[in-house]
Design a protein around this motif. Structure first.
Motif, PDB file in Angstrom:
ATOM      1  N   GLY A 133     -13.049  -0.407   0.654  1.00 11.73           N
ATOM      2  CA  GLY A 133     -11.671  -0.846   0.483  1.00 11.73           C
ATOM      3  C   GLY A 133     -11.434  -1.678  -0.755  1.00 11.73           C
ATOM      4  O   GLY A 133     -10.302  -2.122  -0.998  1.00 11.73           O
ATOM      5  N   GLU A 134     -12.467  -1.880  -1.592  1.00 10.14           N
ATOM      6  CA  GLU A 134     -12.322  -2.666  -2.813  1.00 10.14           C
ATOM      7  C   GLU A 134     -12.542  -1.772  -4.028  1.00 10.14           C
ATOM      8  O   GLU A 134     -13.490  -0.975  -4.060  1.00 10.14           O
ATOM      9  N   ILE A 135     -11.674  -1.900  -5.048  1.00 12.51           N
ATOM     10  CA  ILE A 135     -11.821  -1.110  -6.267  1.00 12.51           C
ATOM     11  C   ILE A 135     -13.055  -1.574  -7.028  1.00 12.51           C
ATOM     12  O   ILE A 135     -13.229  -2.770  -7.292  1.00 12.51           O
ATOM     13  N   ILE A 136     -13.924  -0.606  -7.391  1.00 13.15           N
ATOM     14  CA  ILE A 136     -15.158  -0.948  -8.106  1.00 13.15           C
ATOM     15  C   ILE A 136     -15.158  -0.434  -9.535  1.00 13.15           C
ATOM     16  O   ILE A 136     -16.093  -0.705 -10.288  1.00 13.15           O
ATOM     17  N   LYS A 164       0.814  -1.216   0.000  1.00 15.96           N
ATOM     18  CA  LYS A 164       0.000   0.000   0.000  1.00 15.96           C
ATOM     19  C   LYS A 164       0.849   1.269   0.000  1.00 15.96           C
ATOM     20  O   LYS A 164       0.334   2.361  -0.214  1.00 15.96           O
ATOM     21  N   ASP A 193     -11.595   4.325   2.797  1.00 10.97           N
ATOM     22  CA  ASP A 193     -12.169   3.074   2.313  1.00 10.97           C
ATOM     23  C   ASP A 193     -13.119   3.304   1.146  1.00 10.97           C
ATOM     24  O   ASP A 193     -13.330   2.416   0.322  1.00 10.97           O
ATOM     25  N   ASP A 194     -13.726   4.517   1.114  1.00 11.97           N
ATOM     26  CA  ASP A 194     -14.626   4.872   0.023  1.00 11.97           C
ATOM     27  C   ASP A 194     -14.097   6.118  -0.671  1.00 11.97           C
ATOM     28  O   ASP A 194     -13.699   7.078  -0.011  1.00 11.97           O
ATOM     29  N   ASN A 249      -8.824   5.368  -9.925  1.00 14.65           N
ATOM     30  CA  ASN A 249      -9.833   4.369  -9.544  1.00 14.65           C
ATOM     31  C   ASN A 249     -10.786   4.896  -8.481  1.00 14.65           C
ATOM     32  O   ASN A 249     -10.536   5.924  -7.856  1.00 14.65           O
ATOM     33  N   GLN A 304     -13.109   3.285  -5.094  1.00 16.19           N
ATOM     34  CA  GLN A 304     -13.306   2.094  -4.282  1.00 16.19           C
ATOM     35  C   GLN A 304     -14.439   2.272  -3.289  1.00 16.19           C
ATOM     36  O   GLN A 304     -14.791   3.395  -2.916  1.00 16.19           O
TER      37      GLN A 304
END
Length: 886
Positions: free
Chosen positions: A214-217, A157, A165-166, A209, A211
């Protein structure tokens, strides 16, 4: 040598020449991120631009941003002075692209600036990229010509940046400088990367990107560039030194300290000199940006920084306050780039001198206690947590200051013991609070205050701001969320809303978010004296604990309240000047529509006296002097002439408000935590509308300011003009004309009363029967009804009737506007048989009244039914008949 000022200027001008808009540094207190205590990175002021909430200032921007890392998760305080690159205050140089250029131009700009403008050796530069970012890897080879072994792929990271996270995120590319093989350490990604040989000087963030959790969308609709280069680090590189504290700005500050102390830095003392230089910068800039030392929030962090520097000054042998004497050097070094330092120089110096004077009074006591407690300890031992807590609680030593003081001896501090002592104190405070009889429904706020600490009030200088919801209370119970239509009390970590206290009304306004939440705040409270609670109804959306919200105070209402509050200070001073120093405040109400001020004074103030007081206040308003604010101890404030309210509880530090000028002195100086105007002229106008008694020895003045005062005076002027017109006189002559008419009326009333009396004495009786004597079973009775007779005339008429009768009873009923006054007289020879009191009560009952009183020979009463005046006389006749027959 290239100076730090030259480096900053070259960076800004380089990007300006490439169509970047220069943006001034934002203040250190963030206005768009309530989760941050201070701005800690160059991109923070652009956060809402990157998230799409705000329009960018231009497609491209460049800035030199002031930053502080000394609190929260970004806290470098403990390391400052002991390492080569840790600072509390630093400058971040950055260039930004908002949907304009992307990786290729960002890398090209960076390489061109470093190697051509700054002239750095290409062979001592290397880059890192995120391990999957092949595009950046290829661009570094293409643009910079770097060999593959100097483009290092990083899979952690460390090379992937995220706002949280968002939200926006993306890979990074860091640029490192090789200080040379004489310094231990290896390149990033190697086992020896923690060494000091390779130092990161610039970070390029490719924001591409988005996210969630915490996940790339997916990809962002616009790709952005955010870069950050530490000015202190690049200055060290360009000036050929390895340690940031060896750069020109720090050397100048350290040399100034050496000159003030008449002692050169040595290997044993250099850390203290570095601490002072670093903390001086942080202190100066924080104060210039409106942060003042306190026991909560940002002010507490500032105080920790100041006291840490002051302790190191003490270690270096400073016998008197030192820090304030270094401020001119700081302004000379950095004031041209940051003019706010020059504007705030006087306040910075005053604050530093006051704080250091105060701290030195307790420092020696605390250090003596620390020496005693560590006398038997050796390197590797641990100081008892109870002792550390006593230093904090009694002497104002923050925990980290105690740690720092023992660092050189290799002695640690028992953190668990310190926390346990703190917990016991809080529990004792809770027990004492419960025993004080406080309202039970306030216990929820005590629990919240223990958990969250005091609300950071930002409203002295702002009416808008960001905050994070830390608690929601509904129907007296803490909840985690609330929806539209519900009444809630909301607590945020910081707020511009003033909570009702000290006689000043709480603010109203709104709380919103970009996704539709809207809360109408009708009032703001201040439970426990340290929380600002927003009371309102949710009009739309849902609010949850943790939400970041926009807080907007009703500015027009706040301005009216501020004007009224400042006017009470001027009024208090004017009263004391006109009436004497025995005048003291006994209470006040500062609302948006008027002000009320209670004060000790034994007698009514006449209109002339009120006019003089009003003129004094308006004279100060017209003077338009600046309202000054200082933080002082209560004792120092009173010694400086500030008014303290008897019976008020003050903490160990108070705000002192000074306003107005009288000769060469302040017109008003008072201890006050409320909000006030910036200049006395902002009050506009002051008008006293009433003066009355509250209780024995306490008077009350009610007054208006601003537009309300103007409207009040306009209404009075219109009324005067209307009266003047009806009198047929000019406004100036209206009073004399009215006096003449009142005198004429009084004469006419007297003449009319004389006429009615004469008529009554001559036998006339108005609408009732003509006066005539009649005999009722041997008693002469005279009854009469007179319309429009002043009740005050009844007694002389009855005295005359008694003289005329010689022996008998007389009754007169005077009627006016539907009401009746009734009186009865009995000659002395009949008072043993008849009571005027009993007879008058019989008549009063017929008039619809009750009672009546007087003496046996003369009594009077009245009733609401003048139509029964004849019946009242008949009631007396009946009483006489019954009495005689009996």
């Amino acid at each position: 040598m290239t100076s730090t000022n030259d480096i900053r200027r070259t960076f800004l001008e380089f990007f300006e020449s490439r169509d970047h808009k220069r943006v001034a540094s934002a203040p250190l207190v963030p206005h768009n991120d309530p989760t941050l205590m201070f701005v800690n990175a160059g991109m923070v002021p652009f956060k809402n631009v990157f998230t799409g909430l705000e329009t960018p200032p231009a497609p491209r921007a460049v800035s030199a941003q002031k930053c502080v890392r000394a609190g929260g998760k970004h806290n470098d305080l403990d390391n400052v002075g002991y390492t080569a690159r840790h600072h509390t205050f630093f400058e971040m140089l950055g260039n930004f692209s908002f949907g304009d250029y992307f990786k290729e131009q960002a890398i090209h700009n960076a390489w061109t600036l470093l190697t051509e403008e700054f002239g750095l050796d290409k062979n001592r530069l290397l880059a890192t990229v995120y391990h999957t970012d092949d595009e950046a890897f290829d661009l570094w080879r293409k643009i910079a010509g770097l060999p593959e072994d100097r483009i290092i792929r990083i899979a952690t990271k460390d090379n992937f940046w995220a706002m949280g996270d968002d939200g926006p995120c993306g890979p990074c590319s860091e640029i490192f400088w090789d200080h040379g093989d004489h310094i231990p350490g290896g390149p990033p990604g190697s086992p020896e990367e923690d060494g000091d040989r390779f130092v990161e000087i610039w970070n390029l963030v490719f924001m591409q990107n988005e996210q969630r959790g915490g996940e790339i969308i997916g990809d962002l609709p616009n790709q952005n560039i955010d870069t950050g280069m530490g000015l202190e680090r690049i200055a060290a590189v360009l000036q050929g030194v390895h340690n940031n504290y060896d750069t020109d700005t720090f050397r100048t500050l350290i040399e100034s300290t050496e000159a003030q102390l008449h002692a050169d830095a040595t290997d044993q003392t250099i850390a203290s000199y570095r601490v002072i230089a670093d903390h001086l910068r942080a202190t100066g800039f924080l104060i210039a940006d409106g942060v003042l030392p306190s026991n909560e929030g940002r002010g507490y962090v500032l105080r920790r920084i100041m006291r840490r520097a002051m302790r190191h000054a003490h270690l270096l042998g400073a016998k008197t306050p030192l820090m304030h004497r270094l401020v001119p050097t700081l302004v000379g070094e950095m004031g041209q780039a940051y003019p706010e330092l020059g504007r705030g120089q006087a306040l910075i110096e005053e604050t530093l001198e006051r704080e250091e004077t105060r701290f030195r009074e307790t420092l020696e006591k605390g250090l003596r206690l620390l020496d005693e407690a560590t006398g038997s300890l050796a390197k590797g031992d641990q100081l008892d947590g109870e002792v550390a807590f006593k230093l904090y609680d009694t002497y104002g030593f923050p925990y980290d200051l105690t740690e720092d003081a023992l660092r050189g001896q290799g002695i640690a501090v028992d953190r668990e013991g310190f926390d346990a002592a703190m917990a016991r104190q809080r529990e004792a405070a809770r027990a004492a609070w419960k025993g004080s009889g406080q309202a039970a429904d306030s216990e929820v706020w005590f629990t919240i205050a223990e958990r969250e600490g005091a609300t950071e009030f930002t409203g002295y200088s702002a009416t808008q701001g960001e905050g994070q919801v830390v608690a929601i209370v509904k129907d007296g119970v803490e909840v985690t969320s609330a929806a539209a239509g519900e009444d809630v009390v909301l607590l945020t970590n910081q707020t511009p809303f003033y909570g009702e206290s000290g006689g000043q009304s709480g603010d109203s306004g709104s709380i919103t978010t970009h996704d539709g939440l809207r809360i109408a705040v009708r009032d703001t409270g201040k439970p426990l004296g340290r929380l600002h609670t927003h009371q309102g109804k949710i009009e739309a959306g849902e609010v949850r604990v943790g939400d970041e919200v926009r807080l907007t105070v009703d500015e027009q209402r706040r301005n009216r309240i501020r004007a009224n509050h400042s006017a009470t200070h001027l009024l208090h001073a004017a009263l004391r000047r006109r009436l004497g120093d025995q005048v003291t405040q006994k209470g006040s109400l500062v609302a948006e529509d008027y002000l009320r001020f209670d004060f000790s004074y034994p007698e009514k103030i006449d209109r002339e006296g009120l006019d003089r007081i009003e003129q004094d206040v308006n004279s100060q308003i017209r003077g338009n002097s600046e309202v000054g604010t200082r933080l002082m101890t209560p004792d120092d404030a009173v010694a400086a002439g500030a008014m303290a309210l008897f019976g008020e509880k003050y903490g160990d530090e108070v705000r002192v408000l000074s306003m107005g000028r009288d000769a060469d002195a302040d017109f008003s100086i008072e201890l006050c935590g409320g909000t006030h105007v910036e200049r006395t002229g902002d009050i506009g106008l002051f008008a006293i509308i009433g003066e009355s008694s509250v209780s024995s020895g306490v008077r009350r003045i009610e007054a208006l300011t601003g537009n309300a005062a103007s409207e009040y005076l306009r209404t009075r002027a219109n009324a005067l003009n209307e009266i003047s017109g009806k009198l047929g006189a000019t406004p100036d002559a209206a009073v004399a004309q009215l006096d003449a008419l009142l005198a004429q009326r009084k004469t006419l009333e007297r003449e009319l009363a004389d006429a009615k009396r004469a008529l009554a004495l001559s036998g006339g009786g108005g609408d009732g029967p003509q006066v005539s004597d009649e005999t009722i079973n041997g008693v002469t009775f005279s009854g009469q009804v007179i319309e429009g007779l002043d009740p005050k005339e009844l007694r002389p008429l009855l005295d005359a009737a008694k003289q005329r009768l010689g022996s008998g009873i007389a009754a007169i009923c005077a009627t006016n506007d539907g009401k009746a006054a009734f009186a009865v007289a009995v000659t002395d020879d009949l008072t043993d048989r008849f009571s005027a009191v009993e007879l008058v009560r019989a008549g009063v009952a017929a008039l619809g009244g009750k009672g009546g009183g007087g003496r046996p020979d003369m009594a009077q009463g009245g009733g609401p039914d003048a139509a029964n005046a004849g019946a009242a006389l008949d009631a007396v006749r009946g009483a006489l008949a019954e009495a005689v027959n009996a």
